[in-house]
Design a protein around this motif. Structure first.
Motif, PDB file in Angstrom:
ATOM      1  N   CYS A  83       4.652 -22.948 -35.979  1.00 14.26           N
ATOM      2  CA  CYS A  83       3.601 -22.936 -36.996  1.00 14.26           C
ATOM      3  C   CYS A  83       2.375 -23.644 -36.441  1.00 14.26           C
ATOM      4  O   CYS A  83       2.491 -24.706 -35.829  1.00 14.26           O
ATOM      5  N   PRO A  84       1.190 -23.093 -36.614  1.00 18.33           N
ATOM      6  CA  PRO A  84      -0.009 -23.744 -36.068  1.00 18.33           C
ATOM      7  C   PRO A  84      -0.343 -25.073 -36.749  1.00 18.33           C
ATOM      8  O   PRO A  84      -1.136 -25.847 -36.223  1.00 18.33           O
ATOM      9  N   VAL A  85       0.276 -25.368 -37.895  1.00 22.05           N
ATOM     10  CA  VAL A  85       0.014 -26.624 -38.592  1.00 22.05           C
ATOM     11  C   VAL A  85       1.096 -27.660 -38.313  1.00 22.05           C
ATOM     12  O   VAL A  85       0.816 -28.771 -37.880  1.00 22.05           O
ATOM     13  N   CYS A  86       2.369 -27.297 -38.556  1.00 23.17           N
ATOM     14  CA  CYS A  86       3.452 -28.283 -38.427  1.00 23.17           C
ATOM     15  C   CYS A  86       4.276 -28.112 -37.151  1.00 23.17           C
ATOM     16  O   CYS A  86       5.119 -28.969 -36.844  1.00 23.17           O
ATOM     17  N   ARG A  87       4.116 -27.010 -36.429  1.00 26.18           N
ATOM     18  CA  ARG A  87       4.759 -26.766 -35.131  1.00 26.18           C
ATOM     19  C   ARG A  87       6.260 -26.494 -35.216  1.00 26.18           C
ATOM     20  O   ARG A  87       6.938 -26.445 -34.193  1.00 26.18           O
ATOM     21  N   TRP A  88       6.780 -26.307 -36.412  1.00 26.64           N
ATOM     22  CA  TRP A  88       8.190 -25.945 -36.578  1.00 26.64           C
ATOM     23  C   TRP A  88       8.311 -24.435 -36.461  1.00 26.64           C
ATOM     24  O   TRP A  88       7.353 -23.707 -36.768  1.00 26.64           O
ATOM     25  N   PRO A  89       9.463 -23.902 -36.016  1.00 29.56           N
ATOM     26  CA  PRO A  89       9.591 -22.446 -35.870  1.00 29.56           C
ATOM     27  C   PRO A  89       9.351 -21.706 -37.184  1.00 29.56           C
ATOM     28  O   PRO A  89       9.971 -22.016 -38.209  1.00 29.56           O
ATOM     29  N   MET A  90       8.462 -20.724 -37.138  1.00 25.57           N
ATOM     30  CA  MET A  90       8.172 -19.940 -38.328  1.00 25.57           C
ATOM     31  C   MET A  90       9.285 -18.944 -38.611  1.00 25.57           C
ATOM     32  O   MET A  90      10.052 -18.560 -37.717  1.00 25.57           O
ATOM     33  N   ALA A  91       9.388 -18.528 -39.872  1.00 24.26           N
ATOM     34  CA  ALA A  91      10.382 -17.535 -40.264  1.00 24.26           C
ATOM     35  C   ALA A  91       9.955 -16.162 -39.751  1.00 24.26           C
ATOM     36  O   ALA A  91       8.771 -15.830 -39.732  1.00 24.26           O
ATOM     37  N   VAL A  92      10.940 -15.374 -39.344  1.00 26.25           N
ATOM     38  CA  VAL A  92      10.692 -14.021 -38.839  1.00 26.25           C
ATOM     39  C   VAL A  92      11.435 -13.034 -39.724  1.00 26.25           C
ATOM     40  O   VAL A  92      12.664 -13.082 -39.833  1.00 26.25           O
ATOM     41  N   THR A  93      10.696 -12.150 -40.386  1.00 23.89           N
ATOM     42  CA  THR A  93      11.287 -11.121 -41.238  1.00 23.89           C
ATOM     43  C   THR A  93      10.811  -9.770 -40.740  1.00 23.89           C
ATOM     44  O   THR A  93       9.663  -9.377 -40.981  1.00 23.89           O
ATOM     45  N   GLY A  94      11.671  -9.078 -40.001  1.00 26.10           N
ATOM     46  CA  GLY A  94      11.236  -7.840 -39.360  1.00 26.10           C
ATOM     47  C   GLY A  94      10.162  -8.167 -38.335  1.00 26.10           C
ATOM     48  O   GLY A  94      10.386  -8.950 -37.415  1.00 26.10           O
ATOM     49  N   ASP A  95       8.969  -7.608 -38.503  1.00 27.17           N
ATOM     50  CA  ASP A  95       7.874  -7.929 -37.579  1.00 27.17           C
ATOM     51  C   ASP A  95       6.858  -8.874 -38.210  1.00 27.17           C
ATOM     52  O   ASP A  95       5.792  -9.098 -37.652  1.00 27.17           O
TER      53      ASP A  95
END
Length: 385
Positions: free
Chosen positions: A207-219
């Motif tokens: 995440c550009p704010v918190c740097r934790w891995p973002m969720a991925v739903t399809g594309d």
């Protein structure tokens, strides 16, 4: 225990709070029913909690019926039709059988003890079975182990600045900086926060704010914390190319995250992320904005008595950032635990100011991150012409 509950399990809290906590756990269990052997048993237990709150003949009576109900706003459950918390009543926990972002937004703010036997499902992530203050306390206990303020600050900054990364690198940095983490430390990045390319190679996007891995739903890719609102689509590229993202929302300009290999990567668990890393990102942002010549800024004085102590000349200010999705929960917190500093709403929550000013106990001062920053920097200019 088959999920039935009794008065002591609700404790002094209103029953609706225990129901919300139970539905969060039921939603998580339902989303993992094909992967986790104990998931259906957990869903059945939580269905029992919801049934007990409804009384005979009312509300869902099977895990499948409860899961179907969790695809609609929680306020549609009969026992929550008079729920005093608008945010909780409007939550939808499942979409196509998978958790929604709303679960992560509000889960621990509404967590409640559900009985010792129910609480033993160790495979459940911390954020489904612990309150936010419990999660914070576990993390903070580890960070203050040496009793030295400088060690506490170093540990907390490390956790906020490095919520994910290559584990070998993280271990080296931890050792070098002497940082101390919560007992569960780093874990493998969950599958639903990974993108697998045409060669089945796994990638993650910070995440550009918190740097934790973002969720991925399809594309589609986005942070599970909704105020970190940037949304992306994975660009179609040759099989041998690193995945890339294209912005798909109209939010503020921000650097586009770059894909990182998942092999060997780890991240902090969702509870630590939501209740230490997310608010910490705002705390560090304000700290860095104020850390200029002529301004003395101290982070988390007294091992987190409040967030920032700011001194400009002979003027001193205390700031305590509060990042609650629910205004009602924030008011409850400020009523039961009177703040020792001025309450500051982060940029993402500045819209809460007017409602909060009208609801906080007498004597509690509330402002926004923007106003607090402007006040300090204007004072700096006047004090140091």
């Amino acid at each position: 225990m088959n999920g039935a509950t009794d008065d002591h399990q609700f404790g002094p809290m209103p029953p609706w709070r225990a129901v919300v906590a139970a539905t969060v756990r039921a939603a998580y269990a339902w989303s993992k029913r094909h992967e986790q052997p104990g998931a259906m048993r957990e869903a059945a237990r939580m269905t029992g909690v919801v049934m007990a709150a409804h009384g005979p003949g009312k509300g869902p009576v099977t895990p499948a019926e409860l899961a179907e109900a969790l695809h609609r706003p929680l306020g549609e459950l009969p026992c929550l039709k008079d729920c005093p918390e608008t945010e909780a009543a409007e939550m939808i926990l499942l979409e196509n059988g998978q958790l929604t972002a709303a679960v992560y937004d509000l889960a621990c703010e509404y967590s409640a003890p559900l009985g010792e036997a129910i609480g033993r499902a160790a495979w459940l992530p911390t954020w489904t079975r612990m309150r936010a203050d419990q999660i914070r306390q576990e993390a903070y206990t580890a960070m203050i182990a040496t009793g030295r303020q400088e060690d506490y600050v170093a540990s907390r900054k490390f956790l906020i600045e490095h919520p994910a990364g290559q584990f070998d690198t993280l271990r080296e940095q931890l050792s070098k900086e002497g940082a101390r983490l919560a007992p569960y430390g780093y874990e493998e990045i969950p599958e639903d926060q990974l993108h697998r390319d045409q060669n089945s190679q796994a990638w993650w996007f910070p995440c550009p704010v918190c740097r934790w891995p973002m969720a991925v739903t399809g594309d589609l890719v986005r942070c599970r914390y909704r105020p970190h609102s940037a949304s992306y689509r994975i660009r179609r590229r040759p099989a041998s190319a690193r995945p890339a993202l294209d912005r798909v929302d109209a939010g503020p300009r921000i650097a586009t995250p770059k894909a990182a290999l998942a092999a060997g990567a780890r991240c902090v668990n969702a509870g630590i992320w939501r209740f230490v890393v997310v608010p910490g990102a705002a705390e560090l942002r304000l700290y860095r904005a104020l850390d200029k010549p002529g301004v003395e800024v101290q982070l988390w004085p007294g091992a987190d008595s409040y967030d920032l102590h700011v001194k400009v000349g002979r003027h001193e200010y205390k700031a305590d950032l509060k990042e609650y999705q629910s205004i009602g929960r924030l008011v409850d917190h400020l009523t039961t635990t009177r703040p020792t500093a001025e309450v500051v709403l982060p940029v993402t929550h500045e819209h809460q100011l007017s409602a909060l000013e009208n609801a906080v106990p007498h004597g509690v001062r509330v402002t926004t991150e923007t106003r607090f920053r402007t006040r300090i920097l204007n004072l700096r200019r006047r004090t140091n012409p």
